[in-house]
Design a protein around this motif. Structure first.
Motif, PDB file in Angstrom:
ATOM      1  N   MET A   1       0.853  -1.195   0.000  1.00 36.89           N
ATOM      2  CA  MET A   1       0.000   0.000   0.000  1.00 36.89           C
ATOM      3  C   MET A   1       0.889   1.245   0.000  1.00 36.89           C
ATOM      4  N   ASP A   2       0.708   2.120  -0.996  1.00 34.62           N
ATOM      5  CA  ASP A   2       1.504   3.335  -1.068  1.00 34.62           C
ATOM      6  C   ASP A   2       1.091   4.304   0.028  1.00 34.62           C
ATOM      7  N   GLN A   3       2.080   4.924   0.638  1.00 38.43           N
ATOM      8  CA  GLN A   3       1.789   5.885   1.687  1.00 38.43           C
ATOM      9  C   GLN A   3       1.578   7.253   1.079  1.00 38.43           C
ATOM     10  N   ARG A   4       0.453   7.861   1.411  1.00 39.86           N
ATOM     11  CA  ARG A   4       0.174   9.191   0.893  1.00 39.86           C
ATOM     12  C   ARG A   4       0.917  10.230   1.731  1.00 39.86           C
ATOM     13  N   THR A   5       1.243  11.342   1.108  1.00 41.17           N
ATOM     14  CA  THR A   5       1.974  12.385   1.810  1.00 41.17           C
ATOM     15  C   THR A   5       1.450  13.750   1.405  1.00 41.17           C
ATOM     16  N   TYR A   6       1.511  14.681   2.352  1.00 39.25           N
ATOM     17  CA  TYR A   6       1.146  16.063   2.043  1.00 39.25           C
ATOM     18  C   TYR A   6       2.274  16.779   1.307  1.00 39.25           C
ATOM     19  N   ASN A   7       3.464  16.186   1.341  1.00 38.73           N
ATOM     20  CA  ASN A   7       4.615  16.754   0.640  1.00 38.73           C
ATOM     21  C   ASN A   7       4.895  18.185   1.101  1.00 38.73           C
ATOM     22  N   GLN A   8       4.869  18.373   2.419  1.00 34.30           N
ATOM     23  CA  GLN A   8       5.153  19.680   2.997  1.00 34.30           C
ATOM     24  C   GLN A   8       6.268  19.550   4.030  1.00 34.30           C
ATOM     25  N   TYR A   9       7.195  20.499   4.003  1.00 34.23           N
ATOM     26  CA  TYR A   9       8.269  20.518   4.992  1.00 34.23           C
ATOM     27  C   TYR A   9       7.748  21.245   6.237  1.00 34.23           C
ATOM     28  N   CYS A  10       6.925  20.516   6.995  1.00 35.76           N
ATOM     29  CA  CYS A  10       6.220  21.080   8.153  1.00 35.76           C
ATOM     30  C   CYS A  10       6.017  19.943   9.133  1.00 35.76           C
ATOM     31  N   ALA A  11       6.277  20.183  10.422  1.00 31.37           N
ATOM     32  CA  ALA A  11       6.177  19.125  11.423  1.00 31.37           C
ATOM     33  C   ALA A  11       4.751  18.586  11.530  1.00 31.37           C
ATOM     34  N   THR A  12       3.750  19.478  11.437  1.00 32.65           N
ATOM     35  CA  THR A  12       2.368  19.020  11.511  1.00 32.65           C
ATOM     36  C   THR A  12       2.035  18.114  10.334  1.00 32.65           C
ATOM     37  N   ALA A  13       2.433  18.532   9.139  1.00 35.53           N
ATOM     38  CA  ALA A  13       2.156  17.730   7.949  1.00 35.53           C
ATOM     39  C   ALA A  13       2.899  16.397   8.001  1.00 35.53           C
ATOM     40  N   ARG A  14       4.147  16.416   8.436  1.00 36.21           N
ATOM     41  CA  ARG A  14       4.910  15.167   8.538  1.00 36.21           C
ATOM     42  C   ARG A  14       4.249  14.210   9.541  1.00 36.21           C
ATOM     43  N   THR A  15       3.745  14.755  10.645  1.00 38.64           N
ATOM     44  CA  THR A  15       3.067  13.910  11.630  1.00 38.64           C
ATOM     45  C   THR A  15       1.799  13.307  11.044  1.00 38.64           C
ATOM     46  N   LEU A  16       1.030  14.118  10.323  1.00 41.10           N
ATOM     47  CA  LEU A  16      -0.187  13.602   9.706  1.00 41.10           C
ATOM     48  C   LEU A  16       0.126  12.602   8.597  1.00 41.10           C
ATOM     49  N   ASP A  17       1.286  12.735   7.970  1.00 33.44           N
ATOM     50  CA  ASP A  17       1.711  11.697   7.026  1.00 33.44           C
ATOM     51  C   ASP A  17       1.779  10.334   7.720  1.00 33.44           C
ATOM     52  N   LEU A  18       2.166  10.349   9.001  1.00 36.47           N
ATOM     53  CA  LEU A  18       2.358   9.103   9.739  1.00 36.47           C
ATOM     54  C   LEU A  18       1.073   8.583  10.366  1.00 36.47           C
ATOM     55  N   VAL A  19       0.239   9.476  10.901  1.00 39.53           N
ATOM     56  CA  VAL A  19      -0.907   9.011  11.694  1.00 39.53           C
ATOM     57  C   VAL A  19      -2.241   9.572  11.212  1.00 39.53           C
ATOM     58  N   GLY A  20      -2.240  10.231  10.073  1.00 42.92           N
ATOM     59  CA  GLY A  20      -3.466  10.882   9.621  1.00 42.92           C
ATOM     60  C   GLY A  20      -4.431   9.987   8.878  1.00 42.92           C
ATOM     61  N   GLU A  21      -4.025   8.780   8.491  1.00 44.85           N
ATOM     62  CA  GLU A  21      -4.936   7.886   7.785  1.00 44.85           C
ATOM     63  C   GLU A  21      -6.032   7.388   8.731  1.00 44.85           C
ATOM     64  N   ARG A  22      -7.190   7.085   8.143  1.00 45.43           N
ATOM     65  CA  ARG A  22      -8.335   6.608   8.914  1.00 45.43           C
ATOM     66  C   ARG A  22      -7.951   5.394   9.761  1.00 45.43           C
ATOM     67  N   TRP A  23      -8.362   5.366  11.014  1.00 45.74           N
ATOM     68  CA  TRP A  23      -8.167   4.303  11.994  1.00 45.74           C
ATOM     69  C   TRP A  23      -6.798   4.352  12.686  1.00 45.74           C
ATOM     70  N   THR A  24      -5.821   5.040  12.108  1.00 41.97           N
ATOM     71  CA  THR A  24      -4.463   4.947  12.652  1.00 41.97           C
ATOM     72  C   THR A  24      -4.381   5.515  14.068  1.00 41.97           C
ATOM     73  N   LEU A  25      -4.929   6.709  14.296  1.00 39.49           N
ATOM     74  CA  LEU A  25      -4.861   7.292  15.641  1.00 39.49           C
ATOM     75  C   LEU A  25      -5.709   6.503  16.637  1.00 39.49           C
ATOM     76  N   LEU A  26      -6.775   5.861  16.162  1.00 34.71           N
ATOM     77  CA  LEU A  26      -7.568   5.040  17.072  1.00 34.71           C
ATOM     78  C   LEU A  26      -6.797   3.792  17.490  1.00 34.71           C
ATOM     79  N   LEU A  27      -5.964   3.276  16.607  1.00 35.17           N
ATOM     80  CA  LEU A  27      -5.093   2.162  16.992  1.00 35.17           C
ATOM     81  C   LEU A  27      -4.070   2.626  18.024  1.00 35.17           C
ATOM     82  N   VAL A  28      -3.542   3.823  17.850  1.00 38.83           N
ATOM     83  CA  VAL A  28      -2.633   4.376  18.848  1.00 38.83           C
ATOM     84  C   VAL A  28      -3.373   4.528  20.176  1.00 38.83           C
TER      85      VAL A  28
END
Length: 226
Positions: free
Chosen positions: A1-28
């Motif tokens: 599965m390809d990981q989607r990215t916001y392609n922004q040099y920003c800490a918030t965007a990089r974090t959402l790249d990691l945990v912003g997909e549906r269900w991911t934060l609920l697993l955390v």
């Protein structure tokens, strides 16, 4: 599965790249209260298919947010646990819970799942350290088939699944009643008086229980600022 990215040099965007997909934060959220087996996660997150759950866990492993462990005896079964990086998402998840309680919750919608164990994190999110200054008490909650406990120690709180060792007070009720308590629609004292809940143990600790957690007052997102 390809990981989607916001392609922004920003800490918030990089974090959402990691945990912003549906269900991911609920697993955390599920793993913040301790290691969970694959079946435990699937049971807690109804609507998350087995294939997508496996994919999300592989993603968390690949990104260094979770790893596989073996539960201690007597279970001795494979499970998932958060890494240090994953655990440090805890304050963000608690902040989202506080924000959601004020701005997003409202009443329980028809068909919405509810697990009393989710209150483990809610207890930490709503804890009032000032009110707990000098307080040392352990509370055990038995809600349906679930048991969890909260340990308060002089302005600090530690909530976890499972029974407590020598609790000062024990509260027992049903899942539906506990959902009403969590939603703020009724008080524990009223439910005890009506026989819908029972409480035993140290009376002083039970009296303090209602003062240790401050639930944000709901507000409308659509109210116009003055």
């Amino acid at each position: 599965m390809d990981q989607r990215t916001y392609n922004q040099y920003c800490a918030t965007a990089r974090t959402l790249d990691l945990v912003g997909e549906r269900w991911t934060l609920l697993l955390v959220r599920e793993l913040l209260t301790g290691p969970k087996r694959f079946g435990d996660l699937r049971k807690s997150l109804r609507g998350l298919g087995t294939g997508l759950l496996a994919a999300r866990m592989k993603h968390l492993e690949r990104e260094g947010l979770a790893h596989k462990v073996t539960l201690p005896p007597p279970a001795r079964t494979p499970a998932y646990a958060l890494t240090e990086a994953g655990r440090e998402l805890g304050p963000a998840v608690l902040a989202l819970a506080r924000w959601g309680t004020k701005w997003a919750m409202g009443g329980r919608r028809e068909g919405e799942a509810f697990h009393p164990g989710w209150a483990v994190l809610a207890m930490e999110a709503f804890f009032d350290p000032d009110a707990a200054a000098g307080v040392r008490a352990v509370y055990e909650f038995r809600v349906g088939d679930e048991v969890f406990h909260v340990r308060v120690a002089d302005g600090a709180v530690d909530a976890d699944h499972g029974p407590a060792h020598q609790p000062d007070a024990v509260v027992e009720t049903t899942e539906d009643v506990f959902a009403d308590l969590a939603d703020g629609r009724s008080s524990l004292a009223d439910r005890i008086a009506s026989g819908d809940a029972t409480a035993s143990g140290d009376r002083g600790a039970l009296r303090l229980l209602g003062t240790l957690f401050r639930r944000p007052r709901p507000a409308s997102r659509h109210r116009q600022d003055a």
